[in-house]
Scaffold this active site. Structure first.
Site: not given
Length: 249
Positions: A151, A181, A184, A85
């Site tokens: 990114y 996702p 978020v 993560n």
């Protein structure tokens, strides 16, 4: 048998929420992060629900990563679930104005850090011929947007690495998947915009995904029967249709 999960980037956002979700279901936890004080706080809270061990290291540091994982006590060495993560975004600049330091930070954490942690853990999974790896990607790994360049590139790399892992680890019965996702609401924008006041307006005018929403999905994925592997999931808030389309009120 009770399973053990290692979660990187466990001190905030999706990693933090996933730790709580897993603890509710009795999964033993190895929580990794750079902020030791936060790790201790989370460990104290979740130890009421499950067994928790903390590892304080930076995934960008290859030697530190391997040393930390090697240091695990015997009762935490058997890792069933790996949640890669840890990740970040730095800056939102066109490629011609981008900071090389920002580029290196994103590649070092999002790509190389994921690989270091995986390399430290995969051998025990192949030896046992079991395990589950979930890499946290992003909708930015599916669609490039203006000023997202490096990114987006790092998150495209995460999805490509995930697919490669799934192919290479298939003979060992190891599940591999990605969760990607959209928007978020976490500390993500504070980091990306380096504390600039614009970071406080990113989620204005619509209901963004919450870290807990993604944590529930991650638990759903790891709790499927042995013959079911959810290979790839893209999750948007209802207000978001793609990287460019957002219904703000």
């Amino acid at each position: 048998m009770t399973k053990t999960a290692l979660i990187t980037g466990a001190t905030s956002g999706i990693g933090h929420a996933t730790a709580y979700e897993f603890a509710k279901h009795g999964i033993n936890l190895i929580l990794c992060g750079r902020r030791l004080e936060r790790l201790h706080t989370i460990q104290e809270a979740l130890s009421k629900l499950t067994n928790v061990h903390i590892l304080n290291f930076d995934v960008r540091d290859k030697a530190e990563t391997f040393k930390a994982i090697e240091s695990l006590p015997v009762n935490f060495k058997h890792i069933d679930i790996l949640i890669n993560n840890a990740g970040n975004a730095h800056g939102l600049d066109p490629i011609n104005e981008g900071s090389i330091d920002d580029w290196e930070a994103m590649i070092d954490i999002n790509v190389k850090g994921l690989l270091y942690v995986s390399k430290a853990i995969i051998p025990q999974m192949t030896e046992r011929q079991s395990g589950h790896i979930i890499n946290i990607g992003s909708s930015a790994g599916k669609q490039v947007y203006p000023k997202g360049n490096v990114y987006c590139g790092s998150k495209h790399a995460v999805l490509a690495i995930t697919e490669g892992m799934r192919i290479d680890l298939n003979p060992f019965g190891i599940k591999v998947g990605a969760i990607s996702p959209g928007l978020v609401e976490t500390e993500f924008s504070q980091v990306r915009f380096k504390g600039d006041k614009i970071a406080n307006t990113v989620y204005d005018g619509f209901k963004a995904l919450q870290a807990e929403d993604i944590a529930e999905i991650i638990y759903f994925v790891v709790s499927r029967p042995a013959h079911v592997n959810i290979a790839d999931m893209l999750i948007f808030p209802t207000a978001q249709a793609n990287a460019f389309t957002l219904n703000k009120q």
